[in-house]
Design an enzyme around this catalytic site. Structure first.
Site, PDB file in Angstrom:
ATOM      1  CG  HIS A  94      70.886  35.825   9.742  1.00 20.92           C
ATOM      2  ND1 HIS A  94      71.965  36.639   9.468  1.00 20.92           N
ATOM      3  CD2 HIS A  94      70.536  36.084  11.024  1.00 20.92           C
ATOM      4  CE1 HIS A  94      72.245  37.365  10.549  1.00 20.92           C
ATOM      5  NE2 HIS A  94      71.392  37.045  11.502  1.00 20.92           N
ATOM      6  CD  GLU A  95      68.577  33.436  13.761  1.00 25.62           C
ATOM      7  OE1 GLU A  95      69.404  33.231  14.674  1.00 25.62           O
ATOM      8  OE2 GLU A  95      67.931  34.493  13.662  1.00 25.62           O
TER       9      GLU A  95
END
EC number: 3.2.1.14
Length: 246
Positions: free
Chosen positions: A69-70
């Site tokens: 996600h990051e």
């Protein structure tokens, strides 16, 4: 112990999970290698080796999901879906600032910027300082190492994952079932599960505000990775009703 990790996640599985990370559209193409990941795990012997096989697979899925996600390059209609584009970037996009906070222990080095780098997008001088101290690398003076050396990069993310920062537990202790919420945690709805890891990482932005796209994106990666690794994602995947840690 590193053998234990590679017996659970082979290079083939790693490539299936992070299938588009070397796409030409990705800024970090060629950077994040399976070998760098396995090498970095040797510094954190408890990662992916704690508990039964199911627990160990869940930890690998959760770590790769949160970091995907990051670093995602995915979008709603992306080829193979938005959750196939983790690890696309190794530095914060746009024009990030200095991320320099006043700190006696970890003072900023002149001219250095501590914006998000690596799988967990480690930010701020105090995190670069503490992570560097833990892994034996001077990241205060050399923050770019996190975007230039893949082993160091993975190590910073594993450091964040394995290390409790009061009053928060470590993500490792949460996913392996070693964290028992205190009364102070239970009242605000912080219960064991993937959701509280999102709270640890970015609770102030993503938790206690109902459903939101960022939180849901993390869950989407986690569900896909659990499916590939053959484990049940478990309960309490969101933090929609959890107050952030103090």
């Amino acid at each position: 112990l590193s053998q234990n990790i590679s017996s659970l996640i082979s290079k083939n599985l790693f490539e299936r999970i992070l299938v588009h990370r070397n796409d030409r559209a990705c800024g970090a193409k060629g950077f994040y290698t399976y070998e760098a990941f396995i090498t970095a795990t040797k510094t954190f012997a408890a990662f992916g080796t704690t508990g039964d096989t199911n627990t160990r697979n869940k930890e690998i899925a959760a770590f790769l999901a949160q970091t995907s996600h990051e670093t995602t390059g995915g979008w709603a209609t992306a080829p193979d879906g938005p959750y196939s584009w983790g690890y696309c970037y190794n530095r914060e996009q746009g024009s990030p600032g200095d991320y320099c906070a006043s700190s006696q222990q970890w003072p900023c080095a002149p001219g250095k910027k501590y914006f998000g780098r690596g799988p967990i997008q480690i930010s701020y001088n105090y995190n670069y300082g503490a992570a560097g101290s833990a892994i034996g690398v001077n990241l205060l003076n050399n923050p770019d190492l996190v975007a230039n050396d893949a082993v160091v990069s993975f190590k910073t993310a594993l450091w964040f994952w394995m290390t409790a920062q009061q009053p928060k537990p470590s993500a490792h202790d949460v996913i392996t079932g070693r964290w028992s919420p205190s009364v102070a945690d239970s009242a605000p709805g912080r219960v064991p599960g993937f959701g509280v890891i999102t709270n640890i990482i970015n609770g102030g932005m993503e938790c206690n505000s109902g459903s939101n796209a960022l939180m849901d994106n993390r869950i989407g990666f986690y569900r896909r990775y659990c499916q590939i690794l053959g484990v049940d994602p478990g309960n309490n995947l969101d933090c929609a009703n959890q107050r952030p840690f103090g």
